[in-house]
Structure formats: structure tokens, C-alpha cells
Enzyme design. Sequence first.
Site, short mmCIF file in Angstrom:
data_model
loop_
_atom_site.label_atom_id
_atom_site.label_comp_id
_atom_site.label_asym_id
_atom_site.label_seq_id
_atom_site.Cartn_x
_atom_site.Cartn_y
_atom_site.Cartn_z
N HIS A 47 0.85 -1.20 0.00
CA HIS A 47 0.00 0.00 0.00
C HIS A 47 0.88 1.24 0.00
O HIS A 47 1.95 1.25 0.61
CB HIS A 47 -0.90 0.02 1.25
CG HIS A 47 -2.07 0.93 1.10
ND1 HIS A 47 -2.01 2.27 1.34
CD2 HIS A 47 -3.34 0.68 0.68
CE1 HIS A 47 -3.19 2.82 1.11
NE2 HIS A 47 -4.02 1.88 0.71
N ASP B 52 -8.05 -5.08 -0.05
CA ASP B 52 -8.53 -5.99 -1.12
C ASP B 52 -8.19 -7.45 -0.87
O ASP B 52 -8.69 -8.32 -1.58
CB ASP B 52 -7.92 -5.55 -2.46
CG ASP B 52 -8.48 -4.20 -2.90
OD1 ASP B 52 -7.70 -3.28 -3.17
OD2 ASP B 52 -9.73 -4.07 -2.90
C1 SDX Z 1 -6.22 0.10 -3.05
O1 SDX Z 1 -4.26 4.58 -2.24
C2 SDX Z 1 -5.26 4.02 -1.60
O2 SDX Z 1 -5.69 4.48 -0.57
C3 SDX Z 1 -5.83 2.81 -2.33
C4 SDX Z 1 -6.89 2.02 -1.55
C5 SDX Z 1 -8.17 2.83 -1.31
O3 SDX Z 1 -8.86 2.54 -0.35
O4 SDX Z 1 -8.48 3.69 -2.19
O5 SDX Z 1 -6.36 1.60 -0.32
C6 SDX Z 1 -7.33 0.77 -2.33
O6 SDX Z 1 -5.97 0.42 -4.18
C7 SDX Z 1 -5.38 -0.91 -2.30
C8 SDX Z 1 -4.20 -1.47 -3.17
C9 SDX Z 1 -4.73 -2.60 -4.07
N1 SDX Z 1 -3.65 -2.99 -5.03
C10 SDX Z 1 -3.03 -4.18 -4.92
O7 SDX Z 1 -3.21 -4.99 -4.01
C11 SDX Z 1 -2.02 -4.46 -6.06
C12 SDX Z 1 -0.72 -5.03 -5.47
N2 SDX Z 1 0.00 -3.90 -4.77
C13 SDX Z 1 0.99 -3.16 -5.50
O8 SDX Z 1 0.74 -3.02 -6.88
C14 SDX Z 1 1.43 -1.89 -4.75
O9 SDX Z 1 1.71 -2.28 -3.48
C15 SDX Z 1 0.50 -0.68 -4.71
C16 SDX Z 1 0.06 -0.26 -6.06
C17 SDX Z 1 -0.69 -0.95 -3.84
C18 SDX Z 1 1.29 0.47 -4.06
O10 SDX Z 1 2.20 0.90 -4.98
P1 SDX Z 1 3.37 1.95 -4.58
O11 SDX Z 1 3.06 2.66 -3.34
O12 SDX Z 1 3.68 2.72 -5.81
O13 SDX Z 1 4.56 1.03 -4.21
P2 SDX Z 1 5.56 0.42 -5.26
O14 SDX Z 1 4.76 -0.23 -6.37
O15 SDX Z 1 6.56 1.45 -5.62
O16 SDX Z 1 6.23 -0.75 -4.39
C19 SDX Z 1 7.32 -0.45 -3.52
C20 SDX Z 1 8.18 -1.70 -3.63
C21 SDX Z 1 8.54 -2.02 -5.08
O17 SDX Z 1 9.80 -2.72 -5.07
P3 SDX Z 1 11.11 -1.83 -5.49
O18 SDX Z 1 10.81 -1.18 -6.84
O19 SDX Z 1 11.32 -0.83 -4.37
O20 SDX Z 1 12.21 -2.87 -5.59
O21 SDX Z 1 7.45 -2.83 -3.14
C22 SDX Z 1 7.27 -3.76 -4.22
C23 SDX Z 1 7.51 -3.02 -5.51
O22 SDX Z 1 7.97 -3.92 -6.51
N3 SDX Z 1 5.88 -4.24 -4.13
C24 SDX Z 1 5.51 -5.50 -4.25
C25 SDX Z 1 4.11 -5.50 -4.10
N4 SDX Z 1 3.69 -4.25 -3.90
C26 SDX Z 1 4.80 -3.46 -3.94
N5 SDX Z 1 6.23 -6.63 -4.46
C27 SDX Z 1 5.51 -7.79 -4.52
N6 SDX Z 1 4.17 -7.89 -4.37
C28 SDX Z 1 3.45 -6.76 -4.16
N7 SDX Z 1 2.14 -6.83 -4.03
#
Ligand code: SDX
Length: 428
Positions: free
Chosen positions: A306, A363
Site C-alpha cells: 500500500h 482488497d
Molecule cells: C487500493 O491509495 C489508496 O488508498 C488505495 C486504496 C483505497 O482505499 O483507495 O487503499 C485501495 O488500491 C489498495 C491497493 C490494491 N492494489 C493491490 O493490491 C495491487 C498489489 N499492490 C501493489 O501493486 C502496490 O503495493 C501498490 C500499487 C498498492 C502500491 O504501490 P506503490 O506505493 O507505488 O509502491 P511500489 O509499487 O513502488 O512498491 C514499492 C516496492 C517495489 O519494489 P522496489 O521497486 O522498491 O524494488 O514494493 C514492491 C515493488 O515492486 N511491491 C511488491 C508488491 N507491492 C509493492 N512486491 C511484490 N508484491 C506486491 N504486491
Amino acid sequence: MEKAVLSYNGKQYELPVFNGTENEKAVDITNLRKDSGLITLDVGYQNTGSCQSAITFIDGEKGILRYRGIPIEVLAEKSTFVETAYLLIYGHLPNLSERRLFSQRLTENSMIHEDMLRFFDGFPPTGHPMAVLSTMVNALSVYYPGYFTDNFESDTFDLMAVRLISKIRTIAAYSYKHSIGEPFVYPRHDLMYCANFLNMMFNSPVKPYNVEIDMDRALNTLLILHADHEQNCSTSTVRLVGSSMANLYSSICAGICALWGPLHGGANQRVIEMLETIREDGFTIKQCISMAKDKESRFKLFGFGHRIYKNFDPRATILKKMCHEFVAKYNIHEPLIDIAMDLENAALADQFFIDKKLYPNVDFYSGLLYRMLGIPTNMFTVMFAIGRLPGWIAQWKEMHDSRPLKIGRPRQLYIGDNIRDFVPIEQR
Ligand code: SDX
């Protein structure tokens, strides 16, 4: 007023620092470009505040979520979705007469114009319900015009708000009935908000459906937990579209489209599909964790991570508990829950996830509950939209209330070609 000082090119620039009511700090860069020629760059707006808001407070480090100052745990336990919608939009929980009038207006506005039913004849039954929802919500502006002229008329807003909150249920249920080839079940005036939706979804002329109190309560809690989340992707979209003076229906339509993305609200559908793939393909939990850490693998651990929550998502905590209570009370055999729990335990113990502060988000468990309520998987994000709608409306209203309305228009850092000549096609 505190100040921050930026030193650049031998000059110092004082920037005002604002204090939030929870002691958050924000440096105001409104005049930065005019004074220094600099803009800021923050891809994905990870550290950029787009507005000042009094609706929702989140502390991502402490796992705090409050609507208008009231903790989400208290609202989930003691309130209803309709009361919470009123709280978000109007700033206080309704008293008895306010709640009675709000409920009455929701009841009066639960039907959609009969001509709109013909829209469904044009949708293939296999169409994704989020595409149907966004189309039908925008079409409401055709049948229920209520545009704003320059001044924000609160009566027009109030009516558009109840129309949207009430009719989104009807549109969602009708899209489901259309997808399974059953006749539409009209809303009833004797049923409350969530019970009415469940009745429209699952009642049929040949198989009467009685709304169980537990299901009604569970749906109220699910919708309360989704009702707002400050400036997330879809809410920011609603604000940005609304900032051009686009009407409320079209602004909400844009929010629905943004929510559909699997990185955002579309994740709840992807979580169940991920769990089903794990079960069908026989992946071990160890294999899943390994794939989730491998950027080259196509496997993504949906429902984890998140932008704001870096310890735990308080909504996931409540939903996880609800899952267990449902399984125990109804003796449900749901293998996907076991897989989800094993996946969560393995990830929480893995250094990669600990280092990156990746925890289950809203989620991860919501889909399992929707599944137990009988909601089809491709409608999970529609359920998220129904829950988030009052938050979108409240944020849109707050933006319009904070006059003068400023159209949202971010800057950029240009990294393209410098000026160059036009080359006729014969010479290219
Ligand atoms: C919602 O913003 C809100 O408030 C949203 C929400 C709401 O109520 O409106 O809470 C609802 O959208 C919840 C999120 C649902 N999405 C998912 O579950 C999809 C899986 N999660 C990821 O795609 C990610 O964690 C996000 C999109 C939720 C957050 O993205 P960020 O903040 O841009 O973080 P990032 O993608 O830059 O990740 C930071 C690091 C990265 O690694 P590095 O590039 O630093 O090496 O963490 C890793 C990412 O690769 N990472 C994951 C991961 N999520 C982040 N690695 C493996 N599995 C994951 N799920």
C-alpha cells in the site's frame, strides 16, 4: 507560520509550512516557480499534497483510519453505510430527523428511468460490470441533468448525491441480472439500503430470496470500510475531473474507471483469481512467495502492499476477522481462505516483505467476503465503487465548497527533443 528555506543558485527562498490538525506538515510551493523558476517533480504524487481536506485522516505508520474524526473500527461496529455516507458528505452523523429524510430521499430515488433499461439490451451479458457501471452512471446526466452554473447550488448537489448513491445499487444489480439472463428485480420501498441491493441481486420470480440479517450487516460493514480513503487514485481522479466544472455524474464516472485498475480497486477481483490459480495449478505457498519477489515473474501478490499503510491496513484487520466469523458461524468450507491465510503468514515472515513493508490491504480479504455473500467475482470492484461513492461525492463537494475553484493542471519536466526542422517525407 513556520517557514522552510530552499537554497538554490546562491539565493534563499522562504516557503510557508502548514500544520494539519494531526500535526502533519506541508510546505506550500504555490509561488515556487514564480519566485525561483523551479517546479517540483514527484512521479505518482508520492509526497505531494493536492488539497487540504477535513474528510478522512490516515496515519499509515500507525494503521489509523478515521472518517470526520471517527475511527473506522467504531463506525464498522456501530454505524450503517447510509449514516456513514451522510457523515462523509455533510460532516456529522445524522440525527434522527436528518437520517429519516436522507433515507426517504434514497428510497424515492432508487429507480432508474425506465428508458435506461434499454441500454442493457446493447451490452453483451459477458461485458465487465465496471464498464456497464461507468457507462450507466455517466448516462444518468442525460436523464437527470443537474449541471452547475458558476455558483454551486446545494439543493442541486443534494439531489444528485442521493440519486447517485441510490441508483448505483440498482444499476449494479441490473447489470448482474442482465449477465445471468434473469429479469430485473425492482428496488422496494420497504427495504433498507443494503437489504434492497441484496434483494435486487438475488431475488427472482421463481426463487424467492430472504435477506439474512448477517448478510445485511456484513454488507453494511464492507461498504463502510470502503467509503473513503483520502486522496487515493480514483478520488484524485474525481477531484481532477470535477475541477474543470464537469458535472458530478461525469466526475464519478471517471472515478469508477480509475478504480477499475488492478493496482487499485480492481485488485479485489485479482486476489480471488490469484487464489484460484494457486489452488488449481497446485502452486505451493513457498513458490508463490518466491514468484512474488521475482520482478521477472508474471505473478503479482495482489492484495498486498500500500502507498500509505506501512504496518497494517486497519480495514484488512476487520475483514480478516469477519471472514473467520462467517466461516465459523456458517461452517463454510472455503479453501481459498486457507490459502489466503497461509500466503499472509508466509509473506509476513519473509524478509523481502518485511523490508518493503508489504502487508495485506483492504482488497486481500474483501473478495472472500463478497464471495460468501454470493457476489460474482467480476462484480467485486463494482462493490468497491458502491462503497467508495459517498467518499468521492464528499471530496468533490469539499473541492467545490473551497472557492475559488482551481482547475487541476500539474506541470512537467520536458525531456524531449530541442527545436528541429520539419523534414519533407521524400527526405526522411
Ligand atoms: C487500493 O491509495 C489508496 O488508498 C488505495 C486504496 C483505497 O482505499 O483507495 O487503499 C485501495 O488500491 C489498495 C491497493 C490494491 N492494489 C493491490 O493490491 C495491487 C498489489 N499492490 C501493489 O501493486 C502496490 O503495493 C501498490 C500499487 C498498492 C502500491 O504501490 P506503490 O506505493 O507505488 O509502491 P511500489 O509499487 O513502488 O512498491 C514499492 C516496492 C517495489 O519494489 P522496489 O521497486 O522498491 O524494488 O514494493 C514492491 C515493488 O515492486 N511491491 C511488491 C508488491 N507491492 C509493492 N512486491 C511484490 N508484491 C506486491 N504486491
